[in-house]
Scaffold this motif. Structure first.
Motif, short mmCIF file in Angstrom:
data_model
loop_
_atom_site.label_atom_id
_atom_site.label_comp_id
_atom_site.label_asym_id
_atom_site.label_seq_id
_atom_site.Cartn_x
_atom_site.Cartn_y
_atom_site.Cartn_z
N PHE A 161 0.81 -1.31 0.00
CA PHE A 161 -0.21 -0.02 -0.21
C PHE A 161 0.87 1.37 0.15
CE2 PHE A 161 -2.88 -3.39 1.78
CZ PHE A 161 -3.71 -3.25 0.80
N THR A 162 2.08 1.12 -0.17
CA THR A 162 3.00 2.34 -0.13
C THR A 162 2.78 3.38 -1.48
OG1 THR A 162 4.53 0.79 -1.07
CG2 THR A 162 4.87 1.47 1.22
N THR A 163 2.19 2.62 -2.38
CA THR A 163 2.16 3.70 -3.67
C THR A 163 0.74 4.60 -3.44
OG1 THR A 163 1.16 1.62 -4.60
CG2 THR A 163 3.32 2.23 -5.31
N GLU A 164 -0.05 3.91 -2.59
CA GLU A 164 -1.29 4.81 -2.48
C GLU A 164 -0.87 6.04 -1.64
OE1 GLU A 164 -4.72 3.66 -2.71
OE2 GLU A 164 -3.67 2.31 -4.23
N LYS A 165 -1.36 7.33 -2.48
CA LYS A 165 -1.06 8.43 -1.61
C LYS A 165 -1.92 8.69 -0.58
CE LYS A 165 -0.45 9.65 -6.11
NZ LYS A 165 -1.03 9.97 -7.20
N GLN A 166 -1.17 9.72 0.37
CA GLN A 166 -2.17 10.07 1.35
C GLN A 166 -2.81 9.33 2.26
OE1 GLN A 166 -3.15 12.77 -1.50
NE2 GLN A 166 -1.50 13.97 -0.88
N LEU A 167 -2.01 8.28 2.59
CA LEU A 167 -2.74 7.42 3.70
C LEU A 167 -2.33 7.81 5.01
CD1 LEU A 167 -2.74 3.76 2.31
CD2 LEU A 167 -4.64 5.24 2.62
N THR A 168 -3.23 8.09 5.90
CA THR A 168 -2.58 8.50 7.25
C THR A 168 -1.95 7.19 7.70
OG1 THR A 168 -4.72 7.81 8.24
CG2 THR A 168 -4.09 10.23 7.51
N PRO A 169 -0.93 7.22 8.80
CA PRO A 169 -0.53 6.16 9.29
C PRO A 169 -1.60 5.08 10.06
CG PRO A 169 0.65 8.18 10.08
CD PRO A 169 -0.56 8.45 9.16
N GLU A 170 -2.60 5.97 10.41
CA GLU A 170 -3.82 5.40 11.16
C GLU A 170 -4.37 4.46 10.08
OE1 GLU A 170 -7.53 6.01 14.11
OE2 GLU A 170 -6.46 7.64 13.51
N LEU A 216 -3.48 3.34 7.60
CA LEU A 216 -2.46 2.05 6.90
C LEU A 216 -2.40 1.15 7.91
CD1 LEU A 216 -0.44 2.07 4.80
CD2 LEU A 216 1.39 2.79 5.92
N ARG A 217 -2.38 1.48 9.30
CA ARG A 217 -2.29 0.39 10.31
C ARG A 217 -3.60 -0.33 10.16
NH1 ARG A 217 -2.02 3.46 14.76
NH2 ARG A 217 -0.41 4.65 14.15
N ASN A 218 -4.72 0.16 9.83
CA ASN A 218 -5.81 -0.54 9.95
C ASN A 218 -5.99 -1.65 8.72
OD1 ASN A 218 -7.13 0.50 11.87
ND2 ASN A 218 -8.16 2.16 11.00
N ILE A 219 -5.71 -1.16 7.77
CA ILE A 219 -5.43 -1.94 6.66
C ILE A 219 -4.50 -2.89 6.78
CG2 ILE A 219 -4.74 -2.05 4.24
CD1 ILE A 219 -5.69 0.72 3.81
N ASN A 220 -3.26 -2.94 7.28
CA ASN A 220 -2.57 -3.73 7.82
C ASN A 220 -2.86 -4.93 8.46
OD1 ASN A 220 -0.46 -3.10 5.84
ND2 ASN A 220 0.84 -1.87 7.60
N ALA A 221 -3.60 -4.34 9.54
CA ALA A 221 -4.30 -5.20 10.49
C ALA A 221 -5.48 -6.02 9.66
CB ALA A 221 -5.03 -4.49 11.69
N ARG A 222 -6.10 -5.39 8.78
CA ARG A 222 -7.06 -6.28 8.24
C ARG A 222 -6.69 -7.36 7.30
NH1 ARG A 222 -11.11 -3.84 3.66
NH2 ARG A 222 -12.10 -5.63 2.87
N TYR A 223 -5.70 -6.97 6.66
CA TYR A 223 -4.99 -8.09 5.69
C TYR A 223 -4.07 -8.90 6.46
CZ TYR A 223 -7.64 -5.97 2.04
OH TYR A 223 -8.61 -5.46 1.10
N HIS A 224 -3.89 -8.71 7.97
CA HIS A 224 -2.85 -9.59 8.64
C HIS A 224 -1.45 -9.06 8.23
CE1 HIS A 224 -6.09 -11.53 10.49
NE2 HIS A 224 -6.45 -12.00 9.11
#
Lengths: 310, 337, 302
Positions: free
Chosen positions: A35-44, A46-54
């Protein structure tokens, strides 16, 4: 026979296991994560997404989970399209691709074999040269260039066939030809050289000395022998039609698995890339296995158990 | 008696990139019913090309029959169309090849390859033809023929395969059997069995045999006539007894001298020095001249065939009336020296 | 008749009859047959021409491959712009010539590097034999079961697009056919009787490798290396087509063809020229490869 089949099945599983592991590690070695290429993701977020996909789990845990899911034939979700899984995508795309691929094989094999036989019978005469030069042309024109030119002439200029989409048989013709050209050329060349080699063998002379006519010599005494190299090409041909379908489906905008694969590459949709790669690998490995078994029926000199050892 | 086969002035050429090869040049001979003739000579002398020409199997291109006639039952095989030739091949004239390992189709069962002759020439249905195939295998002495017909050639030994080849050749009871070095590729012990088999079938079925070989010993035991070929030409032809007792051509003499005989007490076997000539550029005169220890000036011109007796022909200048020597005196002189 | 003629000549074995015809060496023979194959000679000429154009061509065009000028965008071929211009007004001829540099060098570098790796890997496997050979070949067997292009795509996804990465990805995958070939050659040559004969007369392993194995496997290696070039050019074009090729403003033929295809309906010439360059080059290499194969195949030797 049974011994050979079980041995081959075991090595199939091993190959797939290695391929899955390697692809998995490869995809996870991409710096920065998906998800690093996605722009303007707040760390939060990002953290949610990472948690969702483990993705916050350690790599070994992700790997074990993934392997476990594969055993359940679950290839996971798409990162890009939140509501779709890789299984959905394969279920959507594969039926289309298999139709197109089968059509291409049905074009390539019969025409290729016939052209090869004709060329060998007219060795070093005009027909041979025509078949040989068109087949050299066939292996020299990349499928995406052929596809573009077919679209330009048959869809734009004389408007005989549709240029894109997937709505019935007429939509299959141009992409089918684009995919079939290369394998057809290779099959023709293999058949021709196989026939030429077989026709110069002693046993053909024996058949002639028996008074066997030309037609029967070709049909009964030469064809089976000369098709053996063609059968060995079936595996690579499937692989070629498969990779060819990536661009051909994209060019003709056909909703097949190949186009989804290319789209996932554009989107860097890693789970889809990983999943489709595994699916393709399994497909080809199983297919090669079937070809090996078909081989035995064609060539009595090969016994399966011996072949498994070599 | 009318001969069943007569070859007249046969000439076969091959066009290669290096030039035209005269593989067979002015070869004539006749074959009578039930007769066995032997054609002997070194490798490349045109023996096999002669037999291929009779079968109509000269690979074309590059080869072709340039001139001559091959009369079989009064019909010329050279000018015959392919369809009629196919009816003769394997039916009235058939052939056994040198190498049984490569002469059988590896992907077809032995039974089918045998039965094919019956299906083609006697128009038998497959089942009947297979039964006949079993009979044929029995005839050539293959044990358990019922199981053998379902096998593939690679499951058989060399001797066994040559028996199958013979069975195939004899399937339709042909008038002529051409055996092209049928035992060269086989073990010595098997060689004798195969020759015995051919001899037996020759007498039982009264098939005429053309035996192509380089083994003069085999010729003595089987043939009634001998043709000696050298560089595409027949240099001597004679009844077998006459040939062994009274050879006329220096080449025949050399061949015989190189053959071990039981009455030979001691001494070494002789060999013929040198090699056969290049058929791309054959010598203008006698082709054997460069290797002939009795060569004369006149040998630079081509020798004509000369009749020694009624059925003994030889192409050698020594037999010319003007020659001061005869072969026999020279050979004697050499033997005592 | 003249008795003079019947005088015995001294019997002397003429040595010239021992040698049937002037002997030609293997490579003379190969050259003769290659020379007779007009298509391979044509292929050689075309490739030389393309190579010279790739090296020297860009010096003779008045344009740069990257200068954009939207005022002359999408111009058809003319006396000024022989191949026309692209959608950013860049001279297509210049870009095709620069593309030739990239595509040809990808082909040649990939062919060279795969040859080196393949010969080493296959040579080590074939010469050591036994367990080493088994393990080395099993590795290839496993990789072999999946289409090569799929690996290249995956590698490019990970490595990110770029010229250097294309070299790496192609090399990492395409050495395998060469390795298999070399190993197979060594195994079969080692069993040949003349190699056994050389061993019997006491030739050392190195002598056998240098005198027998290398010269005899050279032909097949050369064919495979030649045919790797069009394969690599094709793979690169394929990668460019799905967006994994060299990065802008650099352009290989694959990139140019892919750009041209997007405006196929309105400006077909933008596809035509790069596509023609790819096809003609691939065709020429295939002609050369076929010619070499026919010329080197000892079974066809007549």
């Amino acid at each position: 026979m049974l011994q050979y089949v079980s041995k081959r099945a075991l090595s199939m599983v091993l190959v797939l296991y290695i391929v899955i592991t390697a692809t998995f590690l490869l995809m996870h070695s991409i710096p920065g994560g998906p998800f690093t290429t996605e722009k303007q993701l707040t760390p939060e977020v990002l953290r949610n997404i990472n948690a969702r996909y483990h993705l916050d789990d350690p790599l070994w845990k992700q790997y074990i989970d993934y392997m476990g899911n594969i055993l359940k034939f679950d290839l996971g979700p798409s990162f890009k399209y939140q509501d779709r899984t890789v299984n959905n995508i394969i279920a959507d795309g594969f039926p289309v691709s298999i139709q197109l691929g089968t059509f291409a094989v049905l074009l390539a094999v019969p025409f290729g074999i016939s052209a090869g036989i004709l060329a060998s019978l007219r060795h070093n005469r005009p027909l041979d040269y025509i078949v040989m030069s068109s087949s050299t042309l066939g292996i020299s024109i990349p499928s995406f260039i052929l596809a573009s030119f077919l679209i330009y002439f048959f869809a734009f200029k004389i408007k005989l066939f549709p240029a894109a989409m997937w709505n019935g048989f007429s939509y299959m013709i141009l992409p089918g030809i684009s995919l079939a050209a290369l394998p057809m050329a290779v099959v023709a060349r293999l058949t021709r050289s196989g026939m030429l080699e077989v026709l110069s063998q002693d046993f053909i002379r024996t058949a002639k000395a028996k008074g066997v006519g030309k037609g029967l010599i070709i049909y009964r005494h030469a064809l089976k022998n000369s098709l053996i190299p063609v059968v060995t090409y079936v595996g690579p041909m499937t692989a070629g039609i498969l990779t060819g379908s990536f661009v051909v489906e994209s060019i003709f905008n056909i909703p097949g698995l190949g186009r989804y694969f290319v789209t996932s590459i554009y989107n860097r949709d890693y789970t889809v890339i990983l999943g489709i790669t595994i699916f393709y690998s399994a497909l080809i490995v199983i297919f090669n296995f079937l070809v090996d078994i078909a081989y035995v029926f064609l060539d009595p000199r090969i016994s399966l158990d011996k072949k498994g050892d070599s | 008696m009318q001969p069943i086969l007569s070859v007249e002035n046969l000439k076969v050429i091959f066009n290669t990139y290096a030039g035209t090869v005269q593989a067979v040049n002015d070869v004539s001979f006749t074959l009578h019913e039930g007769e066995t003739i032997g054609i002997v000579g070194e490798s490349g002398c045109g023996k096999s090309v002669t037999s291929s020409a009779i079968m109509g199997l000269i690979p074309s291109p590059p080869g072709r029959i340039a001139s001559g006639r091959i009369l079989f039952e009064g019909r010329d095989l050279v000018t015959m169309d392919e369809k009629s030739l196919q009816k003769i091949r394997g039916n009235q004239i058939s052939m056994i090849f040198q190498d049984p390992m490569t002469s059988l189709n590896p992907v077809l069962t032995v039974g089918l390859q045998l039965a094919e002759s019956f299906m083609l020439h006697q128009k038998l249905p497959k089942k009947k033809a297979m039964e006949k195939a079993v009979e044929m295998l029995k005839l050539v002495g293959i044990p358990a023929p019922e199981t053998r017909i379902r096998q593939y050639p690679h499951q058989m030994s060399g001797g066994m395969r040559q028996r199958v080849m013979i069975a195939m050749a004899l399937a339709c009871n042909p008038q002529i059997l051409i055996a092209d070095e049928p035992t060269t590729a086989l073990d010595v012990t098997v060689q004798a069995q195969i020759m015995e088999l051919i001899k037996k079938l020759n007498t039982e079925l009264s098939t005429a045999v053309i035996l192509i070989t380089h083994d003069l010993g085999v010729v003595a035991g089987m043939c009634s006539r001998v043709l000696v070929m050298y560089a595409g030409r027949v240099v001597e032809s004679a009844p077998v007894n006459e040939f062994y007792a009274n050879p006329q051509h220096p080449y025949s003499w050399g061949l015989l001298k190189s053959l071990p005989r039981p009455d030979m007490k001691s001494g070494t076997l002789e060999s013929i020095a040198g090699q056969p000539p290049d058929l791309l550029a054959p010598p203008s005169g006698c082709a054997f001249m460069p290797r002939c220890r009795f060569a004369m000036e006149v040998c630079k011109q081509p020798p004509a065939p000369i009749k020694v007796t009624e059925d003994h022909m030889c192409r050698c200048w020594l037999l010319d009336k003007a020659s001061p020597h005869t072969p026999v005196t020279l050979f004697k002189e050499c033997e005592t020296a | 008749m003249n008795t003079e003629l019947f005088k015995r000549v001294d019997f002397q074995l003429d040595a010239s009859y021992d040698i049937g015809r002037p002997s030609t060496t293997y490579w003379q023979d190969v050259w003769r047959r290659l020379n007779k194959n007009k298509l391979s000679i044509l292929g050689l000429i075309i490739i030389s021409f393309v190579a010279i154009a790739a090296i020297a061509g860009p010096f003779f065009t008045a344009y740069s491959y990257s200068d954009q000028n939207l005022q002359i965008a999408n111009q058809s071929p003319s006396a000024v712009h022989w191949f026309g211009t692209d959608n950013l007004g860049r001279d297509l001829l210049t870009r095709v010539l620069y593309g030739a540099r990239i595509s040809l060098s990808i082909g040649i570098v990939a062919s060279m590097s795969t040859m080196i790796i393949g010969v080493l890997y296959g040579g080590i496997a074939g010469l050591s034999g036994g367990r080493v050979d088994t393990i080395m070949m099993r590795i290839i067997d496993i990789v072999w079961s999946i289409p090569f292009l799929l690996y290249v795509i995956l590698l490019m996804v990970v490595l990110q697009p770029g010229l250097m990465n294309i070299f790496i990805a192609l090399t990492l995958v395409y050495w395998m056919p060469m390795a298999r070939l070399v190993r197979g050659q060594i195994l079969s040559l080692r069993e040949l009787e003349y190699v056994l004969a050389a061993k019997l007369v006491g030739a050392s392993s190195w002598r056998i490798i240098i005198k027998h194995l290398i010269p005899n496997s050279f032909g097949p290696i050369l064919i495979t290396a030649t045919l790797t070039i069009p394969e690599a050019i094709f793979s690169e074009a394929f990668l460019s087509y799905i967006g994994l090729g060299v990065s802008a403003p650099m352009a290989s033929w694959g990139v140019l063809a892919s750009e041209g295809a997007t405006s196929l309906r309105s400006y077909p010439f933008q596809l035509f020229f790069p596509a023609a360059a790819i096809c003609i080059t691939m065709l020429s290499f295939n002609f050369i490869g076929d010619g070499l194969r026919d010329a080197l195949d000892p079974r066809m030797r007549k």
